[in-house]
Design a protein around this motif. Structure first.
Motif, PDB file in Angstrom:
ATOM      1  N   VAL A  27      27.783  39.206  26.037  1.00 53.61           N
ATOM      2  CA  VAL A  27      28.761  38.193  26.438  1.00 53.61           C
ATOM      3  C   VAL A  27      30.122  38.466  25.794  1.00 53.61           C
ATOM      4  CG1 VAL A  27      29.347  35.745  26.316  1.00 53.61           C
ATOM      5  CG2 VAL A  27      27.021  36.430  26.887  1.00 53.61           C
ATOM      6  N   TYR A  30      31.723  41.292  27.689  1.00 56.79           N
ATOM      7  CA  TYR A  30      32.132  40.792  29.002  1.00 56.79           C
ATOM      8  C   TYR A  30      33.433  40.006  28.853  1.00 56.79           C
ATOM      9  CZ  TYR A  30      31.513  38.283  33.499  1.00 56.79           C
ATOM     10  OH  TYR A  30      31.661  37.754  34.754  1.00 56.79           O
ATOM     11  N   SER A  31      33.431  39.156  27.857  1.00 54.63           N
ATOM     12  CA  SER A  31      34.576  38.312  27.587  1.00 54.63           C
ATOM     13  C   SER A  31      35.816  39.147  27.258  1.00 54.63           C
ATOM     14  CB  SER A  31      34.222  37.401  26.415  1.00 54.63           C
ATOM     15  OG  SER A  31      35.141  36.380  26.286  1.00 54.63           O
ATOM     16  N   GLN A  81      37.148  40.724  30.366  1.00 55.89           N
ATOM     17  CA  GLN A  81      37.881  39.771  31.209  1.00 55.89           C
ATOM     18  C   GLN A  81      39.274  39.485  30.640  1.00 55.89           C
ATOM     19  OE1 GLN A  81      37.042  35.516  31.517  1.00 55.89           O
ATOM     20  NE2 GLN A  81      36.580  35.811  33.677  1.00 55.89           N
ATOM     21  N   MET A 113      41.485  42.370  31.368  1.00 54.66           N
ATOM     22  CA  MET A 113      41.844  42.389  32.786  1.00 54.66           C
ATOM     23  C   MET A 113      42.954  41.377  33.062  1.00 54.66           C
ATOM     24  SD  MET A 113      40.638  43.887  35.598  1.00 54.66           S
ATOM     25  CE  MET A 113      40.838  43.710  37.347  1.00 54.66           C
ATOM     26  N   LEU A 114      42.788  40.168  32.573  1.00 60.09           N
ATOM     27  CA  LEU A 114      43.788  39.128  32.809  1.00 60.09           C
ATOM     28  C   LEU A 114      45.115  39.491  32.143  1.00 60.09           C
ATOM     29  CD1 LEU A 114      41.667  35.859  32.513  1.00 60.09           C
ATOM     30  CD2 LEU A 114      42.310  37.121  34.559  1.00 60.09           C
ATOM     31  N   ILE A 144      47.083  41.890  34.123  1.00 57.01           N
ATOM     32  CA  ILE A 144      47.707  41.273  35.296  1.00 57.01           C
ATOM     33  C   ILE A 144      48.857  40.368  34.885  1.00 57.01           C
ATOM     34  CG2 ILE A 144      47.339  39.612  37.157  1.00 57.01           C
ATOM     35  CD1 ILE A 144      44.429  40.660  37.292  1.00 57.01           C
ATOM     36  N   LYS A 145      48.605  39.538  33.892  1.00 62.01           N
ATOM     37  CA  LYS A 145      49.567  38.510  33.501  1.00 62.01           C
ATOM     38  C   LYS A 145      50.771  39.068  32.760  1.00 62.01           C
ATOM     39  CE  LYS A 145      47.394  34.002  32.722  1.00 62.01           C
ATOM     40  NZ  LYS A 145      46.625  33.220  31.784  1.00 62.01           N
ATOM     41  N   GLU A 180      42.003  25.938  36.453  1.00 64.79           N
ATOM     42  CA  GLU A 180      42.280  26.573  35.174  1.00 64.79           C
ATOM     43  C   GLU A 180      42.418  25.512  34.087  1.00 64.79           C
ATOM     44  OE1 GLU A 180      45.741  29.034  35.345  1.00 64.79           O
ATOM     45  OE2 GLU A 180      45.689  29.417  33.192  1.00 64.79           O
ATOM     46  N   ILE A 217      45.192  33.641  39.175  1.00 63.70           N
ATOM     47  CA  ILE A 217      45.907  33.160  37.991  1.00 63.70           C
ATOM     48  C   ILE A 217      47.402  33.267  38.290  1.00 63.70           C
ATOM     49  CG2 ILE A 217      44.163  33.810  36.297  1.00 63.70           C
ATOM     50  CD1 ILE A 217      45.769  36.357  35.809  1.00 63.70           C
ATOM     51  N   ARG A 218      48.203  32.742  37.388  1.00 69.89           N
ATOM     52  CA  ARG A 218      49.648  32.914  37.508  1.00 69.89           C
ATOM     53  C   ARG A 218      50.127  33.922  36.475  1.00 69.89           C
ATOM     54  NH1 ARG A 218      52.172  29.526  40.774  1.00 69.89           N
ATOM     55  NH2 ARG A 218      50.943  27.761  41.502  1.00 69.89           N
ATOM     56  N   THR A 270      42.558  37.364  41.745  1.00 69.36           N
ATOM     57  CA  THR A 270      41.710  38.206  40.910  1.00 69.36           C
ATOM     58  C   THR A 270      40.384  38.538  41.582  1.00 69.36           C
ATOM     59  OG1 THR A 270      41.018  36.168  39.824  1.00 69.36           O
ATOM     60  CG2 THR A 270      42.675  37.475  38.709  1.00 69.36           C
ATOM     61  N   ASP A 298      33.356  30.780  37.397  1.00 66.48           N
ATOM     62  CA  ASP A 298      33.878  31.447  36.220  1.00 66.48           C
ATOM     63  C   ASP A 298      32.698  31.483  35.250  1.00 66.48           C
ATOM     64  OD1 ASP A 298      35.003  32.147  33.797  1.00 66.48           O
ATOM     65  OD2 ASP A 298      36.917  31.218  34.296  1.00 66.48           O
ATOM     66  N   PHE A 299      31.908  32.564  35.327  1.00 66.08           N
ATOM     67  CA  PHE A 299      30.626  32.596  34.638  1.00 66.08           C
ATOM     68  C   PHE A 299      30.737  32.380  33.139  1.00 66.08           C
ATOM     69  CE2 PHE A 299      29.032  34.029  38.591  1.00 66.08           C
ATOM     70  CZ  PHE A 299      27.705  33.639  38.580  1.00 66.08           C
ATOM     71  N   LEU A 300      31.712  33.042  32.531  1.00 68.95           N
ATOM     72  CA  LEU A 300      31.863  32.884  31.082  1.00 68.95           C
ATOM     73  C   LEU A 300      32.182  31.447  30.738  1.00 68.95           C
ATOM     74  CD1 LEU A 300      33.724  36.184  30.203  1.00 68.95           C
ATOM     75  CD2 LEU A 300      31.439  35.482  29.459  1.00 68.95           C
ATOM     76  N   LYS A 323      29.497  29.134  28.666  1.00 66.01           N
ATOM     77  CA  LYS A 323      29.940  28.723  27.337  1.00 66.01           C
ATOM     78  C   LYS A 323      30.464  27.287  27.362  1.00 66.01           C
ATOM     79  CE  LYS A 323      31.635  32.963  25.239  1.00 66.01           C
ATOM     80  NZ  LYS A 323      32.872  33.752  25.012  1.00 66.01           N
ATOM     81  N   ASN A 335      39.329  30.044  33.019  1.00 67.09           N
ATOM     82  CA  ASN A 335      40.483  30.920  32.845  1.00 67.09           C
ATOM     83  C   ASN A 335      41.292  31.069  34.131  1.00 67.09           C
ATOM     84  OD1 ASN A 335      39.910  31.811  30.090  1.00 67.09           O
ATOM     85  ND2 ASN A 335      38.102  32.723  31.012  1.00 67.09           N
ATOM     86  N   GLU A 336      40.641  30.721  35.252  1.00 70.02           N
ATOM     87  CA  GLU A 336      41.273  30.985  36.543  1.00 70.02           C
ATOM     88  C   GLU A 336      41.101  29.785  37.467  1.00 70.02           C
ATOM     89  OE1 GLU A 336      40.062  34.868  38.044  1.00 70.02           O
ATOM     90  OE2 GLU A 336      39.042  35.222  36.146  1.00 70.02           O
TER      91      GLU A 336
END
Lengths: 193, 193
Positions: free
Chosen positions: A131, A134-135, A138, A141-142, A145-146, B42, B61-62, B71, B82-84, B88, B93-94
């Motif tokens: 996890v 994975y986190s 992610q 990745m964000l 992009i951001k 989000e 996302i922005r 995404t 949003d699996f995470l 959790k 996040n999105e």
DNA sequence: GTAATTTCTTGCCAAATGACAAGTTGTATT
DNA sequence: AATACAACTTGTCATTTGGCAAGAAATTAC
């Protein structure tokens, strides 16, 4: 045996009885590698998982122009692996290369499985690692992009200054998704500010 | 109740006795949404997980300029979440938005936990979903690094032609990491070849 | 200590991409 | 059918980024 770094790393992520941590940690085998060696090779099976006790490692792939692109930089102490490839016992997607001399602790896939079966805590630790990875993926990745390259550079400089003191900038640039030329320009500008 | 799509989806990923699949599937609640509605927001908690029976959904996302960046694009049948954030129970996040009218099946976090406890198969199914998502994210990351926008476009056109028949190109462009202008140019060139 | 190699910076130019705007086509609404 | 709106394409121009090469600085090898 001296596996204190590994023991405290495990215990930090998932508190458990000290003797349990020691029992698990002692099953890892110490393993040294000089600089610029390949730890994991793309398209080969990963038969072992690694804990990086000291040193730096990067993972990288080749893009379609044949350029090496750094996908991750590992700074001790941490676990290092192509987690998906390891747990599925499928060919690795990336190469992992030492950037400095490294001291590692390794454990075979079979032994990991045996320990998963024998020690529920270790299995839970494995789940947490999955996890966590994975986190991290992610988030990366964000961020790609951001944020702009400059923002990612500043964040990294703040969070992992030790990397900048030990790793060539061209590798960091590649990790940030830009060329070393661009990173050099960014550094010039951020110093002025 | 008609949850055949969900049942066969589950059974396809992890074969299990039919009555077990039905038992689980029947605990989902059908849920319809019109076009352009937000399913997950989000920074809000995700209290439910969703199975998309029909329709299309995107996550976005922005970026720092305020532009929406897509995404992911979800094409039924598949799980959407949003699996995470869900597992959790942390803020998402999105954003997730319907792109067409959608038929969904939903289950609350509490009920998922109960079922994880009661049905080992369902827990295993959850684990498979996590690894599948992780794997998809890694593939996407590597593709974004390795391949050009044109290559990613052609791959997507081949693997998910139904998306191109239902979703505006500007959203697809944003998913590919380019502007709608650039995608339009790529399309023009690839038609000529 | 010297030579060789690598790393880093910088300038110049080319290529790729984005911003913006105009115009066309297609779809939805009344 | 007429209108309004969204989607898509295309042109122009500006900006960003990369490729390449030269040179300085630092590191490594002998």
């Amino acid at each position: 045996m001296n596996k204190l770094s590994l023991q405290s790393y495990i215990n930090n992520l998932l508190p458990m009885p000290a003797n349990k941590t020691m029992l698990i940690a002692n099953q890892f085998k110490e393993y040294e590698l000089p600089k610029n060696e390949l730890l994991i090779k793309e398209s080969k099976l990963c038969k072992e998982t690694y804990f990086l006790e000291s040193g730096f490692i990067r993972s990288y792939i080749r893009d379609n122009n044949g350029n090496e692109v750094t996908t991750n930089i590992f700074s001790a102490p941490c676990f290092v692996n192509d987690f998906l490839a390891f747990f599925k016992q499928q060919p690795a997607n990336e190469n992992f290369q030492t950037l400095t001399q490294c001291v590692l602790q390794k454990m075979s896939y079979e032994l990991v499985q045996t320990n998963f079966h024998t020690h529920p805590e270790f299995r839970e630790f494995g789940r947490i690692m999955l996890v966590t990875n994975y986190s991290a993926l992610q988030s990366r990745m964000l961020a790609m992009i951001k944020d702009t390259a400059e923002e990612r550079y500043l964040k990294m400089l703040k969070q992992h200054p030790e990397i900048f003191q030990n790793i060539p900038l061209k590798i960091i640039a590649s990790y940030l998704g830009i060329t070393d030329t661009s990173l050099s320009r960014i550094r010039k500008e951020t110093i002025l500010k």
